[in-house]
Design a protein around this motif. Sequence first.
Motif, PDB file in Angstrom:
ATOM      1  N   VAL A  70      21.413  34.606 -17.378  1.00 21.39           N
ATOM      2  CA  VAL A  70      21.529  35.100 -16.014  1.00 21.39           C
ATOM      3  C   VAL A  70      23.004  35.187 -15.645  1.00 21.39           C
ATOM      4  O   VAL A  70      23.788  34.276 -15.921  1.00 21.39           O
ATOM      5  CB  VAL A  70      20.743  34.189 -15.047  1.00 21.39           C
ATOM      6  N   ASN A  71      23.381  36.306 -15.061  1.00 18.52           N
ATOM      7  CA  ASN A  71      24.781  36.647 -14.759  1.00 18.52           C
ATOM      8  C   ASN A  71      25.597  36.822 -16.031  1.00 18.52           C
ATOM      9  O   ASN A  71      26.803  36.643 -16.032  1.00 18.52           O
ATOM     10  CB  ASN A  71      25.439  35.606 -13.840  1.00 18.52           C
ATOM     11  N   GLY A  72      24.906  37.161 -17.103  1.00 16.08           N
ATOM     12  CA  GLY A  72      25.567  37.369 -18.387  1.00 16.08           C
ATOM     13  C   GLY A  72      24.962  38.554 -19.102  1.00 16.08           C
ATOM     14  O   GLY A  72      24.864  39.643 -18.536  1.00 16.08           O
ATOM     15  N   ARG A  73      24.495  38.326 -20.285  1.00 16.00           N
ATOM     16  CA  ARG A  73      24.045  39.394 -21.171  1.00 16.00           C
ATOM     17  C   ARG A  73      22.575  39.202 -21.549  1.00 16.00           C
ATOM     18  O   ARG A  73      22.075  38.082 -21.552  1.00 16.00           O
ATOM     19  CB  ARG A  73      24.915  39.351 -22.426  1.00 16.00           C
ATOM     20  N   THR A  74      21.915  40.284 -21.913  1.00 15.50           N
ATOM     21  CA  THR A  74      20.554  40.234 -22.443  1.00 15.50           C
ATOM     22  C   THR A  74      20.595  40.542 -23.930  1.00 15.50           C
ATOM     23  O   THR A  74      21.253  41.494 -24.357  1.00 15.50           O
ATOM     24  CB  THR A  74      19.637  41.241 -21.717  1.00 15.50           C
ATOM     25  N   TYR A  75      19.899  39.723 -24.719  1.00 15.01           N
ATOM     26  CA  TYR A  75      19.814  39.873 -26.169  1.00 15.01           C
ATOM     27  C   TYR A  75      18.401  40.315 -26.515  1.00 15.01           C
ATOM     28  O   TYR A  75      17.425  39.777 -25.995  1.00 15.01           O
ATOM     29  CB  TYR A  75      20.144  38.551 -26.874  1.00 15.01           C
ATOM     30  N   HIS A  76      18.295  41.273 -27.411  1.00 18.91           N
ATOM     31  CA  HIS A  76      16.998  41.811 -27.816  1.00 18.91           C
ATOM     32  C   HIS A  76      16.708  41.373 -29.244  1.00 18.91           C
ATOM     33  O   HIS A  76      17.313  41.889 -30.188  1.00 18.91           O
ATOM     34  CB  HIS A  76      16.985  43.337 -27.684  1.00 18.91           C
ATOM     35  N   GLY A  77      15.850  40.398 -29.374  1.00 19.62           N
ATOM     36  CA  GLY A  77      15.470  39.875 -30.679  1.00 19.62           C
ATOM     37  C   GLY A  77      16.107  38.528 -30.962  1.00 19.62           C
ATOM     38  O   GLY A  77      17.206  38.217 -30.497  1.00 19.62           O
ATOM     39  N   LYS A  78      15.390  37.727 -31.725  1.00 20.00           N
ATOM     40  CA  LYS A  78      15.834  36.382 -32.084  1.00 20.00           C
ATOM     41  C   LYS A  78      17.151  36.425 -32.862  1.00 20.00           C
ATOM     42  O   LYS A  78      18.069  35.661 -32.580  1.00 20.00           O
ATOM     43  CB  LYS A  78      14.736  35.703 -32.913  1.00 20.00           C
ATOM     44  N   ARG A  79      17.246  37.340 -33.820  1.00 20.47           N
ATOM     45  CA  ARG A  79      18.450  37.423 -34.641  1.00 20.47           C
ATOM     46  C   ARG A  79      19.681  37.712 -33.781  1.00 20.47           C
ATOM     47  O   ARG A  79      20.722  37.074 -33.921  1.00 20.47           O
ATOM     48  CB  ARG A  79      18.302  38.486 -35.723  1.00 20.47           C
ATOM     49  N   GLN A  80      19.576  38.695 -32.873  1.00 17.06           N
ATOM     50  CA  GLN A  80      20.721  39.031 -32.033  1.00 17.06           C
ATOM     51  C   GLN A  80      21.094  37.855 -31.129  1.00 17.06           C
ATOM     52  O   GLN A  80      22.273  37.529 -30.982  1.00 17.06           O
ATOM     53  CB  GLN A  80      20.437  40.267 -31.175  1.00 17.06           C
ATOM     54  N   PHE A  81      20.094  37.205 -30.540  1.00 16.74           N
ATOM     55  CA  PHE A  81      20.408  36.062 -29.680  1.00 16.74           C
ATOM     56  C   PHE A  81      21.100  34.952 -30.467  1.00 16.74           C
ATOM     57  O   PHE A  81      22.108  34.401 -30.018  1.00 16.74           O
ATOM     58  CB  PHE A  81      19.157  35.507 -28.987  1.00 16.74           C
ATOM     59  N   LEU A  82      20.565  34.606 -31.628  1.00 17.29           N
ATOM     60  CA  LEU A  82      21.153  33.503 -32.394  1.00 17.29           C
ATOM     61  C   LEU A  82      22.563  33.816 -32.864  1.00 17.29           C
ATOM     62  O   LEU A  82      23.437  32.950 -32.810  1.00 17.29           O
ATOM     63  CB  LEU A  82      20.255  33.141 -33.580  1.00 17.29           C
ATOM     64  N   THR A  83      22.832  35.048 -33.306  1.00 14.73           N
ATOM     65  CA  THR A  83      24.161  35.374 -33.825  1.00 14.73           C
ATOM     66  C   THR A  83      25.182  35.668 -32.732  1.00 14.73           C
ATOM     67  O   THR A  83      26.345  35.309 -32.864  1.00 14.73           O
ATOM     68  CB  THR A  83      24.118  36.554 -34.810  1.00 14.73           C
ATOM     69  N   GLU A  84      24.740  36.305 -31.648  1.00 14.68           N
ATOM     70  CA  GLU A  84      25.692  36.714 -30.611  1.00 14.68           C
ATOM     71  C   GLU A  84      25.652  35.844 -29.357  1.00 14.68           C
ATOM     72  O   GLU A  84      26.627  35.807 -28.611  1.00 14.68           O
ATOM     73  CB  GLU A  84      25.442  38.174 -30.241  1.00 14.68           C
ATOM     74  N   GLY A  85      24.552  35.172 -29.127  1.00 19.95           N
ATOM     75  CA  GLY A  85      24.416  34.349 -27.926  1.00 19.95           C
ATOM     76  C   GLY A  85      24.630  32.867 -28.191  1.00 19.95           C
ATOM     77  O   GLY A  85      25.458  32.226 -27.560  1.00 19.95           O
ATOM     78  N   ALA A  86      23.897  32.317 -29.149  1.00 22.01           N
ATOM     79  CA  ALA A  86      23.973  30.880 -29.422  1.00 22.01           C
ATOM     80  C   ALA A  86      25.137  30.507 -30.336  1.00 22.01           C
ATOM     81  O   ALA A  86      25.809  29.501 -30.118  1.00 22.01           O
ATOM     82  CB  ALA A  86      22.659  30.397 -30.029  1.00 22.01           C
TER      83      ALA A  86
END
Length: 165
Positions: A70-86
């Motif tokens: 929230v107030n940031g970015r949306t990640y589409h898919g587990k792979r994208q979230f883990l590599t770019e978000g987490a």
Amino acid sequence: MNRHSRRGFITAASLAGGLALAPGALADGDQAKWSDEQRNKARVRHAFARQNSGGSFYEILADDVVWTIVNGRTYHGKRQFLTEGAAPVLSRLRTSLHMTPLELWADRDTVIAMFDGDAVALDGVGYHNNYCWIMRFRESQVVRVFAFLDTVAVNELIARVPRTS
């Protein structure tokens, strides 16, 4: 139900000593009596326990999860979230992120988890953040997340500690 909890709401006290941690498991062993809300809360409690024993909370995510900071970015898919978000946070930590659940609420297919995250960064300084994740389940996996967190703590960590691969 123990004295610390009521329908759809679990306190920190009941997290520590109430319902079983295994997904779908009831304290009395009668899984058929559990509601979707109870099963989903148990799945989240189990994911916290897995994270805190050296595994990953994120195993609960569906491959097609949509994760919004929230107030940031949306990640589409587990792979994208883990590599770019987490990964930008986790790669800067010396220890795994210890997640301390504070509250859990559930309504139908949605669980809201409020928790603290603590670790030691690569530079030896402690990292602390407060999180609130709103997670929607499809069957036994999380398919949608709205994540609230202290972005100041994340930005300070990222600015202070160089990322490792």
